[in-house]
Design an enzyme around this catalytic site. Structure first.
Site, PDB file in Angstrom:
ATOM      1  N   HIS A 116       0.840  -1.203   0.000  1.00  0.00           N
ATOM      2  CA  HIS A 116       0.000   0.000   0.000  1.00  0.00           C
ATOM      3  C   HIS A 116       0.877   1.255   0.000  1.00  0.00           C
ATOM      4  CE1 HIS A 116      -3.530   2.483   1.526  1.00  0.00           C
ATOM      5  NE2 HIS A 116      -2.499   3.228   1.898  1.00  0.00           N
ATOM      6  N   GLU A 117       1.834   1.299   0.921  1.00  0.00           N
ATOM      7  CA  GLU A 117       2.665   2.514   1.036  1.00  0.00           C
ATOM      8  C   GLU A 117       3.539   2.711  -0.196  1.00  0.00           C
ATOM      9  OE1 GLU A 117       1.886   4.619   3.077  1.00  0.00           O
ATOM     10  OE2 GLU A 117       0.775   3.436   4.536  1.00  0.00           O
ATOM     11  N   HIS A 120       1.678   4.227  -3.216  1.00  0.00           N
ATOM     12  CA  HIS A 120       1.377   5.669  -3.217  1.00  0.00           C
ATOM     13  C   HIS A 120       2.409   6.448  -4.056  1.00  0.00           C
ATOM     14  CE1 HIS A 120      -2.131   6.137  -0.807  1.00  0.00           C
ATOM     15  NE2 HIS A 120      -1.607   5.711   0.318  1.00  0.00           N
ATOM     16  N   GLU A 177      -6.590   6.155  -1.461  1.00  0.00           N
ATOM     17  CA  GLU A 177      -6.346   5.104  -0.473  1.00  0.00           C
ATOM     18  C   GLU A 177      -6.873   3.745  -0.946  1.00  0.00           C
ATOM     19  OE1 GLU A 177      -4.376   5.425   1.920  1.00  0.00           O
ATOM     20  OE2 GLU A 177      -4.129   7.576   1.634  1.00  0.00           O
ATOM     21  N   ASP A 181      -4.789   0.330  -1.677  1.00  0.00           N
ATOM     22  CA  ASP A 181      -5.153  -0.980  -1.120  1.00  0.00           C
ATOM     23  C   ASP A 181      -5.163  -2.055  -2.213  1.00  0.00           C
ATOM     24  OD1 ASP A 181      -5.389  -0.100   1.482  1.00  0.00           O
ATOM     25  OD2 ASP A 181      -7.581   0.016   1.479  1.00  0.00           O
TER      26      ASP A 181
HETATM   27 ZN   LIG Z   1      -2.382   5.275   2.178  1.00  0.00          ZN
END
Ligand SMILES: [Zn+2]
Length: 278
Positions: A116-117, A120, A177, A181
């Site tokens: 997830h990170e 981004h 977000e 995911d």
């Molecule tokens: Zn996030």
């Protein structure tokens, strides 16, 4: 991804500063006075100290290894301008990570968070910052078009969730977000399979390795929230409520195979409705 964009993406990926546990250099609290009598005075002193530390950075080179979370926080963060990731010590424990657990458990939980990170850095806001932290869009128009088309499908998917009869999720607000995911879980699954090198994990407790990967992901989102707090989150927070983050699995083909999810099942999504960002 077009070849030119892919080159930029790889440079950005290779340049990511990954910090795990706690910072290499502790922030200085010199000059901060706290006492036992006034919580308010302590709070104000801490704010003044933080402000002074921030102002002292003016005119100096940027420290890409600087931390923006404390090690005691159960969370993780992508810092676009530093091209850096922080994974505080507190998230590196159950139910996210357990050094004694197998690959299915760890990739399904902390693996998906790490994915997830990282992702981004490669979403619509990551597109605005290049490998050196400069504000410069490095995507081609066709990459942007692909991303926007898949994004629109994800907006619709989350708009359709209604935790309360009078309140739907806001797919547009949550897009960044929810996209992280989907991309993060897909990457974590690929990494999990790659870690096995072609072998299968044993069945444990009646569940295959793939089933345990997705169960671990779901359990990492176990949560209890009052209705008022959840309503507030839906309206004002870019993260979907935990229960709906669990539903990311609907976009991952391997989840359908792992549990034999078929048309007619409640969470089934037709293959052309499953979102694939990259
Ligand atoms: Zn996030």
């Amino acid at each position: 991804m077009a070849p030119a964009t892919k080159r930029e993406a790889l440079a950005k990926l290779q340049g990511i500063v990954i910090s795990v546990g706690y910072p290499d250099t502790w922030p200085s609290y010199t000059g901060l006075r706290v006492g036992p009598t006034s919580a308010y005075a302590n709070r104000m002193a801490a704010i003044r100290n933080t402000t002074a530390n921030q102002l002292a950075k003016l005119g100096k080179p940027q420290d890409n290894a600087e931390w923006w979370m404390v090690p005691q926080l159960v969370n993780a963060v992508n810092l676009p301008v530093q091209n850096a990731l922080n994974f505080p010590a507190a998230i590196l424990q159950q139910p996210y990570f357990d050094p004694r657990a197998d690959a299915a458990f760890n990739y399904g939980a902390i693996g998906a968070t790490i994915g997830h990170e990282i992702s981004h850095s490669f979403d619509s806001s990551g597109a605005a910052v290049d490998a050196t932290g400069k504000l410069r869009n490095w995507w081609t128009a066709s990459d942007l078009a692909h991303f926007q088309a898949q994004s629109q499908a994800l907006v619709t998917q989350y708009d359709n969730y209604a935790p309360f009869p009078d309140l739907h999720l806001n797919g547009q607000l949550e897009l960044g977000e929810n996209g992280a995911d989907v991309a993060g879980l897909a990457a974590a699954y690929d990494a999990y399979r790659a870690s096995l090198g072609g072998r299968e994990l044993p069945v444990i407790g009646g569940f295959t390795g793939d089933q345990r990967f997705f169960i671990s992901f779901a359990q990492s989102w176990a949560n209890k929230t009052r209705e008022a707090a959840e309503r507030s989150q839906i309206v004002g927070n870019a993260h979907a409520p935990a229960e709906y983050r669990t539903l990311t699995v609907r976009n991952i083909d391997a989840w359908y195979d792992a549990f034999g999810v078929k048309p007619g099942d409640k969470l089934y999504l037709a293959p052309d409705k499953r979102v694939r960002l990259w």
